[in-house]
Design a protein around this motif. Structure first.
Motif, PDB file in Angstrom:
ATOM      1  N   SER A 110       0.193  15.737  -4.078  1.00 11.44           N
ATOM      2  CA  SER A 110      -0.860  16.629  -4.578  1.00 11.44           C
ATOM      3  C   SER A 110      -1.623  17.289  -3.441  1.00 11.44           C
ATOM      4  O   SER A 110      -1.886  18.488  -3.472  1.00 11.44           O
ATOM      5  CB  SER A 110      -1.847  15.839  -5.439  1.00 11.44           C
ATOM      6  OG  SER A 110      -1.190  15.207  -6.510  1.00 11.44           O
ATOM      7  N   SER A 111      -1.965  16.494  -2.446  1.00 11.68           N
ATOM      8  CA  SER A 111      -2.893  16.998  -1.439  1.00 11.68           C
ATOM      9  C   SER A 111      -2.250  17.981  -0.472  1.00 11.68           C
ATOM     10  O   SER A 111      -2.956  18.723   0.206  1.00 11.68           O
ATOM     11  CB  SER A 111      -3.517  15.834  -0.664  1.00 11.68           C
ATOM     12  OG  SER A 111      -2.521  15.104   0.004  1.00 11.68           O
ATOM     13  N   ILE A 122       0.499   5.718  -6.520  1.00  9.40           N
ATOM     14  CA  ILE A 122      -0.749   6.413  -6.201  1.00  9.40           C
ATOM     15  C   ILE A 122      -0.678   7.012  -4.799  1.00  9.40           C
ATOM     16  O   ILE A 122      -1.174   8.111  -4.542  1.00  9.40           O
ATOM     17  CB  ILE A 122      -1.974   5.465  -6.343  1.00  9.40           C
ATOM     18  CG1 ILE A 122      -3.289   6.232  -6.176  1.00  9.40           C
ATOM     19  CG2 ILE A 122      -1.928   4.329  -5.344  1.00  9.40           C
ATOM     20  CD1 ILE A 122      -3.589   7.177  -7.292  1.00  9.40           C
ATOM     21  N   ASN A 123      -0.016   6.310  -3.887  1.00  8.84           N
ATOM     22  CA  ASN A 123       0.126   6.848  -2.537  1.00  8.84           C
ATOM     23  C   ASN A 123       0.977   8.117  -2.550  1.00  8.84           C
ATOM     24  O   ASN A 123       0.605   9.144  -1.986  1.00  8.84           O
ATOM     25  CB  ASN A 123       0.749   5.788  -1.618  1.00  8.84           C
ATOM     26  CG  ASN A 123       0.861   6.279  -0.183  1.00  8.84           C
ATOM     27  OD1 ASN A 123      -0.025   6.972   0.300  1.00  8.84           O
ATOM     28  ND2 ASN A 123       1.950   5.937   0.480  1.00  8.84           N
ATOM     29  N   ALA A 165       0.824  -1.209   0.000  1.00 12.95           N
ATOM     30  CA  ALA A 165       0.000   0.000   0.000  1.00 12.95           C
ATOM     31  C   ALA A 165       0.859   1.261   0.000  1.00 12.95           C
ATOM     32  O   ALA A 165       0.587   2.204  -0.731  1.00 12.95           O
ATOM     33  CB  ALA A 165      -0.921  -0.004   1.219  1.00 12.95           C
ATOM     34  N   THR A 187       0.632   9.630   6.828  1.00 12.08           N
ATOM     35  CA  THR A 187       0.005   8.725   5.858  1.00 12.08           C
ATOM     36  C   THR A 187       0.330   7.276   6.189  1.00 12.08           C
ATOM     37  O   THR A 187      -0.540   6.399   6.122  1.00 12.08           O
ATOM     38  CB  THR A 187       0.481   9.061   4.430  1.00 12.08           C
ATOM     39  OG1 THR A 187       0.129  10.406   4.142  1.00 12.08           O
ATOM     40  CG2 THR A 187      -0.169   8.143   3.402  1.00 12.08           C
ATOM     41  N   THR A 217      -0.754  11.095  -4.391  1.00 17.65           N
ATOM     42  CA  THR A 217      -1.798  11.761  -3.603  1.00 17.65           C
ATOM     43  C   THR A 217      -1.191  12.573  -2.472  1.00 17.65           C
ATOM     44  O   THR A 217      -1.673  13.657  -2.153  1.00 17.65           O
ATOM     45  CB  THR A 217      -2.798  10.740  -3.018  1.00 17.65           C
ATOM     46  OG1 THR A 217      -2.090   9.747  -2.310  1.00 17.65           O
ATOM     47  CG2 THR A 217      -3.631  10.103  -4.089  1.00 17.65           C
ATOM     48  N   MET A 218      -0.113  12.057  -1.881  1.00 20.41           N
ATOM     49  CA  MET A 218       0.552  12.840  -0.830  1.00 20.41           C
ATOM     50  C   MET A 218       1.097  14.146  -1.402  1.00 20.41           C
ATOM     51  O   MET A 218       0.915  15.223  -0.844  1.00 20.41           O
ATOM     52  CB  MET A 218       1.700  12.032  -0.211  1.00 20.41           C
ATOM     53  CG  MET A 218       1.279  11.073   0.871  1.00 20.41           C
ATOM     54  SD  MET A 218       2.652  10.548   1.910  1.00 20.41           S
ATOM     55  CE  MET A 218       3.603   9.542   0.808  1.00 20.41           C
ATOM     56  N   LEU A 268      -8.210  12.778  -6.299  1.00 19.81           N
ATOM     57  CA  LEU A 268      -6.751  12.616  -6.275  1.00 19.81           C
ATOM     58  C   LEU A 268      -6.335  11.167  -6.459  1.00 19.81           C
ATOM     59  O   LEU A 268      -5.285  10.882  -7.030  1.00 19.81           O
ATOM     60  CB  LEU A 268      -6.183  13.152  -4.952  1.00 19.81           C
ATOM     61  CG  LEU A 268      -6.008  14.663  -4.872  1.00 19.81           C
ATOM     62  CD1 LEU A 268      -5.586  15.076  -3.472  1.00 19.81           C
ATOM     63  CD2 LEU A 268      -4.968  15.137  -5.876  1.00 19.81           C
ATOM     64  N   VAL A 297      -5.887   3.794  -0.639  1.00 12.79           N
ATOM     65  CA  VAL A 297      -4.604   3.208  -1.037  1.00 12.79           C
ATOM     66  C   VAL A 297      -4.428   1.844  -0.369  1.00 12.79           C
ATOM     67  O   VAL A 297      -3.985   0.876  -1.008  1.00 12.79           O
ATOM     68  CB  VAL A 297      -3.443   4.151  -0.646  1.00 12.79           C
ATOM     69  CG1 VAL A 297      -2.102   3.435  -0.754  1.00 12.79           C
ATOM     70  CG2 VAL A 297      -3.458   5.387  -1.539  1.00 12.79           C
ATOM     71  N   SER A 347      -1.109  15.925  -9.433  1.00  7.99           N
ATOM     72  CA  SER A 347      -1.931  17.080  -9.795  1.00  7.99           C
ATOM     73  C   SER A 347      -1.087  18.337  -9.953  1.00  7.99           C
ATOM     74  O   SER A 347      -0.033  18.485  -9.326  1.00  7.99           O
ATOM     75  CB  SER A 347      -2.990  17.315  -8.721  1.00  7.99           C
ATOM     76  OG  SER A 347      -3.850  16.219  -8.637  1.00  7.99           O
ATOM     77  N   ARG A 370      -3.028  16.474 -14.542  1.00 10.37           N
ATOM     78  CA  ARG A 370      -1.858  15.900 -13.872  1.00 10.37           C
ATOM     79  C   ARG A 370      -0.649  15.854 -14.792  1.00 10.37           C
ATOM     80  O   ARG A 370      -0.798  15.760 -16.011  1.00 10.37           O
ATOM     81  CB  ARG A 370      -2.156  14.474 -13.419  1.00 10.37           C
ATOM     82  CG  ARG A 370      -3.230  14.372 -12.369  1.00 10.37           C
ATOM     83  CD  ARG A 370      -3.808  12.974 -12.293  1.00 10.37           C
ATOM     84  NE  ARG A 370      -4.952  12.942 -11.408  1.00 10.37           N
ATOM     85  CZ  ARG A 370      -4.938  12.451 -10.176  1.00 10.37           C
ATOM     86  NH1 ARG A 370      -3.846  11.899  -9.712  1.00 10.37           N
ATOM     87  NH2 ARG A 370      -6.012  12.473  -9.427  1.00 10.37           N
TER      88      ARG A 370
END
Lengths: 335, 375
Positions: free
Chosen positions: A59-60, A52-53, A47, A296, A56-57, B276, B251, A179, A174
Motif C-alpha cells: 500500500s505505502s 500486515i507487513n 514480524a 523493511t 503495508t508494503m 495502513l 509490525v 489499500s 481495502r
C-alpha cells in the motif's frame, strides 16, 4: 541519437529463442526479491512474514510506483523529466489548497489538478521541442519554477484537512487487506505495459526512444510523440500527487521532492529485468518492491537509517552491475 | 541541503521562570508522590494559560537602543516558523523604536555569508542568527564582525543543557528538555502507566540529542520496565522514511501504543502509517512545535497532543535577550517563552484553522513593554 538509451536486449545465444542467460537476466530481479523475502523471513518470521507487513508494503509504495511509471514514459521516448516530483508536490498542494482551504468539491479539484499536470507537460514539451533545449535543462528549470509556485501558494506551510473521501479512496478502503492505492498503481502499470507492448502508439514511443532519426524517416511524428510523452508524465505525476495528498491527508511543500531519485532508481533498476535493456513498467514495479522489501526487513531488525541507504544505493548499483555482467558488459549509453 | 533544512521545525522550547523550578525535577530520584502524580504534575503545569514573568531586571530600552540597529539572519524565509519569529522581532523593534533588518534568504550558506558581510559593513550593533543557523557555519564571518565590535547572538538554537559556542556573545537557550519531559509524561498518563513508545528524531538537528535523552530518561524514571525505541530519520528523508519506519516498528512490536515524533511536522507521515497498519485510534501521537496544521490534527483527533509556543512571544523574548546584550545587562540564559499543551479540549482556541499565535494569550506584549520602560 537519443537522449536516454539502454542497451538492446541480448538475443538468445543459440537463436532458438531461449537462453539461460536471457532468462536469468529477465527474472533475476524477481529472484533477488524472493531471496530478500526468504532472508528476512528466516531471520524474523513472526514480524516479517505477516500479511500486515506485506499489505503495508504494497500500500505505502503505490505513490512511488505511480511516479516511476510517469517517469518511464519520457524516458522511453528518450527524454528526461526532472520535474515529475515537483509536479507531484504541486498537485498534492493544489488538492490541499483548493479542497481543504477553499472548499472546492473534491471532483472539481481533481480535474483541475490533472489538467494542471497536463499543462506542465505541454510547457516542458514546447520548450524542449520548439526551442531545441535538452530535456534535462528544461525540466530542471520547470521543476525549480514549480517548487517556487508550491512555496508561494502554500505560504511555505503544510496544509491539512484534505477531504476524508480522498483519504478513504486512497488508503482506508481495502481489498484483501491492501489499500486501494496499490490497485491504482497496479492497474496503471498493467495499462502502461499493454500500451507499450501491444498498441501502435506505444511501439512508436519505443521507436522514437531507440532512434529519433530512424523513427522520423519511418514516418513517425517524432515531436508529436515526445510532446505527448511529456503530457503523459505530467498527468501521471499529478495522479501521484493526488495519491500523496490522500495518503497523508495533507500536503507539505517539500518532502515529496525526495521521491525524485528513488523514482529514477526504480526506473533504471527496472530496466534490467522483465524486458532487460528497456524501461518497462513491470520491471520498475518489481524494482520498487524489491527495494522496499529489503529496507523493511532492515527496519524491522532495527538497524540504523543509514543502513537503509546502503541497501538502497548498493542494491541499485550491484543489481545493474550484475545485469551488465550477464550481458557481457555491453555499453549503456545515456548520451 | 535546502530541502533538508527548510523543513527544520526548530521550534525551540523556552524556559520561563514559572517553570524553571519545575524543570529541575530530579526524575532520576522519583518523588514520594508516585510516578502517575509526577506525570500529572508536569502536564498540569503546561496546561495552564501562559502568563508573563519577567526574565530579568527592567531597563530603559529606548535610551539604550538609541542610535543602535539590529540585523537578523533567519535560517530561511521559506520556513513559516522563521518568518513568524522574524515578524515578531520586527514588531518588538518597532515598539522600542530602533531599526531592525531581516535578511531574506533561502537556506543557502552563501546568502548567510552575504548577510554577515552586509551587516558588518553597514554598522549594525548586533547580528542575530535566528532559528537554527549553526555558528560553526559562519566562523570567519562571525570573527570579522566581532573584531569590529558587533555583537553576534543566536535565537532558538541550543537546549538548556547545551553550552553555546564561544564564538557568540549571547545565546538564550531553549527548553527542549522540558518538552521531552512533557511528552514522556503525556505518554505515561495516557497509557495508564504502561507506555510502549517509539520516539522519532533527527540527529543532525542540534538540540535533538538532549531532547530525546530527556524523553528517554523521564520514561525510564516514571516506568523503568516500559519499552521504548528511538528511530533517527534525517530531515531530508522524512517524506520517504518516517512512514515506513513506523510501519515496520508496529509490525515488529504490536504492543506499541504511543508514537512521539519530536518535531510535529513529522506527524503527517506517522498518521498514514497508523492507518495502513490498522492502528489508527489505537496508537496515539504526541509531539512538539505547535505548528498550525498539527494543532488542527489534534482538533480532528488524528494527533493526541501537541506542545506549542507563541511565536510572537518568542520574537519579543529574542529582542529582549539581544537588547540586554547590547546594553551591558546581565545575560538572560534561557529564552522567556512558555510551553503550552494543546489537546482535544483546547485545540480550537488556536483558531480554526489554527495559527501560530492564537490560543496563548497576549500577556507577553504588555509584560515586555513594562519591562522595557515603554508606556
Amino acid at each position: 541519437m537519443t537522449a536516454v538509451e539502454t542497451a538492446s536486449p541480448p538475443p538468445a545465444a543459440d537463436g532458438s529463442g531461449f537462453s539461460i542467460k536471457a532468462f536469468a537476466e529477465r527474472f533475476g530481479l524477481l529472484g533477488a526479491w524472493a531471496g530478500v523475502i526468504v532472508l528476512f523471513g528466516a531471520i524474523n518470521p513472526d514480524a516479517y512474514l505477516t500479511w500486515i507487513n506485506f499489505s503495508t508494503m504494497f500500500s505505502s509504495q503505490a505513490i512511488l510506483v505511480v511516479l516511476t511509471l510517469g517517469l518511464l514514459i519520457p524516458l522511453t521516448a528518450g527524454d528526461f523529466d526532472l520535474s515529475v516530483a515537483s509536479t507531484m508536490v504541486l498537485s498534492a498542494m493544489m488538492v490541499a489548497v483548493l479542497n481543504a482551504l477553499n472548499g472546492w468539491p473534491l471532483v472539481h479539484t481533481l480535474v483541475v489538478v490533472v489538467l494542471t499536470g497536463a499543462l506542465i507537460g505541454v510547457v516542458n514539451g514546447v520548450f524542449v521541442l520548439y526551442f531545441r533545449i535538452h530535456s534535462l535543462i528544461v525540466t530542471l528549470g520547470t521543476g525549480t519554477f514549480i517548487n517556487g509556485v508550491v512555496l508561494w501558494i502554500s505560504g511555505s506551510q503544510t496544509i491539512g484537512g484534505v477531504s476524508m473521501d480522498l483519504v478513504n479512496w486512497v488508503i482506508v478502503y481495502r481489498i484483501g487487506g491492501i489499500s486501494l492505492s496499490f490497485y491504482y498503481a497496479l492497474i496503471l502499470c498493467a495499462a502502461l505495459w499493454y500500451f507499450m507492448e501491444f498498441t501502435s502508439p506505444g511501439r512508436r514511443l519505443l521507436f522514437v526512444g531507440r532512434g529519433r532519426d530512424v523513427a522520423r524517416l519511418s514516418g513517425i511524428a517524432v515531436d508529436h510523440v515526445r510532446l505527448l510523452s511529456f503530457v503523459a508524465a505530467g498527468v501521471t505525476s499529478s495522479f501521484a500527487g493526488i495519491l500523496y495528498a490522500g495518503m497523508t491527508g495533507s500536503a507539505d511543500p517539500l518532502s515529496g521532492l525526495t521521491y525524485l531519485l528513488p523514482a529514477f532508481a526504480a526506473a533504471f533498476l527496472g530496466a534490467t529485468s522483465i524486458v532487460p535493456g528497456r524501461f518497462n513498467p513491470w520491471g520498475s514495479f518489481v524494482a520498487v518492491y524489491f527495494l522496499v522489501s529489503g529496507i523493511t526487513g532492515l527496519t524491522i531488525l532495527g538497524v540504523d537509517t543509514f543502513v537503509q541507504n546502503l541497501f538502497y544505493g548498493g542494491g541499485l548499483v550491484i543489481a545493474v552491475a550484475l545485469s551488465q555482467l550477464v550481458r557481457k558488459r555491453q555499453p549503456q549509453s545515456f548520451s | 541541503m535546502r530541502q533538508i533544512l527548510v523543513r527544520l521545525p526548530l521550534r525551540s522550547l523556552f524556559t520561563r521562570a514559572l517553570f524553571a523550578a519545575f524543570s529541575a525535577l530530579p526524575f532520576a530520584a522519583p518523588s514520594l508522590a508516585g510516578p502517575m502524580e509526577d506525570a500529572e504534575a508536569i502536564i498540569a503545569a503546561h496546561k495552564a494559560m501562559p502568563a508573563f514573568t519577567a526574565p530579568g531586571e527592567a531597563f530603559d530600552a529606548r535610551a539604550c537602543m538609541k542610535d543602535k540597529k539590529m540585523f537578523v539572519i533567519p535560517l530561511t524565509m521559506t520556513n513559516p516558523f522563521n518568518v513568524q519569529v522574524s515578524k515578531a522581532m520586527e514588531e518588538a523593534a518597532a515598539t522600542v523604536g530602533f531599526p531592525l533588518t531581516n535578511w531574506d534568504n533561502q537556506l543557502k550558506v552563501d546568502q548567510w555569508i552575504q548577510g554577515m558581510a552586509q551587516a558588518t559593513a553597514d554598522g549594525y550593533a548586533l547580528i542575530d542568527l535566528q532559528g537554527g543557523i549553526p555558528p560553526e557555519a559562519l566562523m570567519p564571518q562571525i570573527a570579522a564582525a566581532r573584531e569590529k565590535g558587533i555583537k553576534v547572538t543566536t535565537t532558538h538554537l541550543y537546549d538548556v543543557t547545551q553550552e553555546k559556542s564561544d564564538s557568540l556573545d549571547a545565546s538564550a537557550r531553549t527548553n527542549y528538555s522540558q518538552a521531552g519531559k512533557i511528552l514522556a509524561a503525556w505518554a505515561f498518563k495516557k497509557t495508564e502507566g504502561k507506555p510502549n513508545v517509539v520516539i522519532i528524531g533527527s540527529d543532525e538537528i542540534i538540540p535533538t540529542a538532549p531532547f530525546v535523552k530527556s524523553i528517554q530518561e523521564t520514561l525510564a524514571a516514571l516506568c523503568p520496565d516500559c519499552k521504548q525505541k528511538y528511530v533517527n530519520v534525517p530531515v531530508p528523508e522524512w517524506g520517504t522514511k518516517i512512514q515506513s519506519s513506523v510501519q515496520s516498528a508496529l509490525v515488529a512490536d504490536p504492543g506499541i501504543n504511543f508514537i512521539l515524533p519530536i518535531y510535529d511536522s513529522m506527524s503527517q507521515f506517522v498518521v498514514p502509517a497508523l492507518r495502513l497498519t490498522g492502528r489508527a485510534g489505537l496508537v496515539k501521537i504526541a509531539s512538539y512545535n505547535g505548528t498550525p496544521f498539527v494543532i488542527d490534527m489534534v482538533r480532528t483527533g488524528e494527533v493526541d497532543m501537541n506542545i506549542g509556543e507563541s511565536l510572537g512571544w518568542v520574537g519579543y523574548a529574542a529582542i529582549d535577550v539581544n537588547m540586554r546584550a547590547l546594553c551591558g545587562l546581565p545575560p538572560v540564559e534561557n529564552l522567556n517563552s512558555p510551553l503550552y499543551i494543546f489537546d482535544a479540549e483546547n485545540a480550537a482556541t488556536a483558531g480554526v484553522p489554527a495559527t501560530f499565535n492564537d490560543g496563548y494569550g497576549d500577556s507577553h506584549i504588555a509584560g515586555f513593554k513594562a519591562l522595557w520602560g515603554i508606556e
